[in-house]
Design a protein around this motif. Sequence first.
Motif, PDB file in Angstrom:
ATOM      1  N   ALA A   1       0.832  -1.207   0.000  1.00 39.10           N
ATOM      2  CA  ALA A   1       0.000   0.000   0.000  1.00 39.10           C
ATOM      3  C   ALA A   1       0.868   1.259   0.000  1.00 39.10           C
ATOM      4  N   VAL A   2       1.986   1.224   0.713  1.00 41.09           N
ATOM      5  CA  VAL A   2       2.916   2.361   0.734  1.00 41.09           C
ATOM      6  C   VAL A   2       3.435   2.624  -0.678  1.00 41.09           C
ATOM      7  N   ARG A   3       3.895   1.599  -1.347  1.00 41.17           N
ATOM      8  CA  ARG A   3       4.431   1.760  -2.708  1.00 41.17           C
ATOM      9  C   ARG A   3       3.347   2.206  -3.691  1.00 41.17           C
ATOM     10  N   ALA A   4       2.141   1.686  -3.531  1.00 42.21           N
ATOM     11  CA  ALA A   4       1.038   2.040  -4.432  1.00 42.21           C
ATOM     12  C   ALA A   4       0.609   3.495  -4.275  1.00 42.21           C
ATOM     13  N   ASN A   5       1.002   4.138  -3.176  1.00 46.05           N
ATOM     14  CA  ASN A   5       0.624   5.528  -2.924  1.00 46.05           C
ATOM     15  C   ASN A   5       1.799   6.488  -3.101  1.00 46.05           C
ATOM     16  N   SER A   6       2.733   6.128  -3.958  1.00 48.56           N
ATOM     17  CA  SER A   6       3.855   6.995  -4.346  1.00 48.56           C
ATOM     18  C   SER A   6       4.736   7.394  -3.173  1.00 48.56           C
ATOM     19  N   LEU A   7       4.981   6.440  -2.292  1.00 50.52           N
ATOM     20  CA  LEU A   7       5.875   6.663  -1.160  1.00 50.52           C
ATOM     21  C   LEU A   7       7.070   5.740  -1.280  1.00 50.52           C
ATOM     22  N   GLN A   8       8.238   6.259  -0.924  1.00 50.20           N
ATOM     23  CA  GLN A   8       9.457   5.467  -0.927  1.00 50.20           C
ATOM     24  C   GLN A   8       9.873   5.255   0.525  1.00 50.20           C
ATOM     25  N   VAL A   9      10.081   4.014   0.916  1.00 52.62           N
ATOM     26  CA  VAL A   9      10.444   3.682   2.296  1.00 52.62           C
ATOM     27  C   VAL A   9      11.901   4.063   2.553  1.00 52.62           C
ATOM     28  N   LEU A  10      12.113   4.847   3.604  1.00 50.41           N
ATOM     29  CA  LEU A  10      13.457   5.203   4.044  1.00 50.41           C
ATOM     30  C   LEU A  10      13.901   4.291   5.178  1.00 50.41           C
ATOM     31  N   ASP A  11      12.947   3.948   6.069  1.00 55.90           N
ATOM     32  CA  ASP A  11      13.230   3.050   7.188  1.00 55.90           C
ATOM     33  C   ASP A  11      11.928   2.380   7.594  1.00 55.90           C
TER      34      ASP A  11
ATOM     35  N   ARG B   1      10.400  -0.426  10.633  1.00 51.76           N
ATOM     36  CA  ARG B   1      10.640  -1.220  11.843  1.00 51.76           C
ATOM     37  C   ARG B   1       9.332  -1.831  12.305  1.00 51.76           C
ATOM     38  N   SER B   2       9.397  -3.024  12.851  1.00 52.71           N
ATOM     39  CA  SER B   2       8.232  -3.667  13.443  1.00 52.71           C
ATOM     40  C   SER B   2       8.595  -4.148  14.830  1.00 52.71           C
ATOM     41  N   ALA B   3       7.660  -4.008  15.757  1.00 53.36           N
ATOM     42  CA  ALA B   3       7.818  -4.514  17.123  1.00 53.36           C
ATOM     43  C   ALA B   3       6.575  -5.334  17.442  1.00 53.36           C
ATOM     44  N   HIS B   4       6.799  -6.585  17.833  1.00 53.71           N
ATOM     45  CA  HIS B   4       5.695  -7.498  18.097  1.00 53.71           C
ATOM     46  C   HIS B   4       5.593  -7.776  19.585  1.00 53.71           C
ATOM     47  N   GLY B   5       4.377  -7.686  20.104  1.00 51.43           N
ATOM     48  CA  GLY B   5       4.089  -8.116  21.464  1.00 51.43           C
ATOM     49  C   GLY B   5       3.245  -9.371  21.388  1.00 51.43           C
ATOM     50  N   ASP B   6       2.682  -9.786  22.512  1.00 47.57           N
ATOM     51  CA  ASP B   6       1.842 -10.986  22.518  1.00 47.57           C
ATOM     52  C   ASP B   6       0.560 -10.795  21.711  1.00 47.57           C
ATOM     53  N   HIS B   7       0.000  -9.595  21.761  1.00 45.75           N
ATOM     54  CA  HIS B   7      -1.294  -9.368  21.127  1.00 45.75           C
ATOM     55  C   HIS B   7      -1.308  -8.181  20.177  1.00 45.75           C
ATOM     56  N   CYS B   8      -0.219  -7.459  20.100  1.00 42.38           N
ATOM     57  CA  CYS B   8      -0.193  -6.219  19.314  1.00 42.38           C
ATOM     58  C   CYS B   8       1.103  -6.147  18.510  1.00 42.38           C
ATOM     59  N   VAL B   9       1.016  -5.518  17.348  1.00 45.24           N
ATOM     60  CA  VAL B   9       2.201  -5.271  16.536  1.00 45.24           C
ATOM     61  C   VAL B   9       2.220  -3.793  16.175  1.00 45.24           C
ATOM     62  N   GLU B  10       3.407  -3.217  16.186  1.00 41.73           N
ATOM     63  CA  GLU B  10       3.602  -1.824  15.773  1.00 41.73           C
ATOM     64  C   GLU B  10       4.520  -1.808  14.566  1.00 41.73           C
ATOM     65  N   HIS B  11       4.072  -1.118  13.530  1.00 39.80           N
ATOM     66  CA  HIS B  11       4.897  -0.893  12.347  1.00 39.80           C
ATOM     67  C   HIS B  11       5.223   0.588  12.313  1.00 39.80           C
ATOM     68  N   GLU B  12       6.499   0.910  12.300  1.00 39.91           N
ATOM     69  CA  GLU B  12       6.945   2.302  12.245  1.00 39.91           C
ATOM     70  C   GLU B  12       7.701   2.499  10.946  1.00 39.91           C
ATOM     71  N   LEU B  13       7.298   3.522  10.191  1.00 40.00           N
ATOM     72  CA  LEU B  13       7.920   3.792   8.900  1.00 40.00           C
ATOM     73  C   LEU B  13       8.328   5.248   8.801  1.00 40.00           C
ATOM     74  N   TYR B  14       9.422   5.472   8.099  1.00 35.87           N
ATOM     75  CA  TYR B  14       9.825   6.798   7.650  1.00 35.87           C
ATOM     76  C   TYR B  14       9.812   6.712   6.133  1.00 35.87           C
ATOM     77  N   VAL B  15       9.055   7.595   5.490  1.00 28.68           N
ATOM     78  CA  VAL B  15       8.882   7.505   4.044  1.00 28.68           C
ATOM     79  C   VAL B  15       9.053   8.867   3.385  1.00 28.68           C
TER      80      VAL B  15
END
Length: 144
Positions: free
Chosen positions: A44-54, A56-70
């Motif tokens: 979805a990021v690529r389809a919306n004309s964004l280029q990923v710079l960084d 990161r993902s952090a996974h817990g038992d029940h939750c996941v966080e995706h952090e992007l710099y684009v």
Amino acid sequence: EEKQGGDRAHGAKGAHESAEAAVLYHMLFKSPVAWGQSVKLLAAVRANSLQVLDFRSAHGDHCVEHELYVEDTKLTAPLQRTLTPEKETQVQYRIGELLQALAHPLASHVKGGVSCTIERWLPAAEADKPSCGDAGGGAGGGAG
């Protein structure tokens, strides 16, 4: 004698204008854990004309966080915190577009809610970045 507004024939800018560059964003997505989220989000990021710079993902038992710099390949703005009202409106409109376009693939893929924040990001000056020897210094990670 200095011309007001710059010399348009040569692309020069006046003292009150700033050179523009691609708008950068910091994005944070939080959702329940489910397989395939990273793939759907990056597509979805690529389809919306964004280029990923960084990314990161952090996974817990029940939750996941995706952090992007684009980097936005569709929108430019001056490299300064305060923008003209017109440029600020363009940036906020684009952020609204991205919120809808990027949160939907995750929300349709997982059970439960998806939290998504997107903000314009201005990187710190090179002098403020830690050197390679300072990286990984534990909690806090270095001077403010």
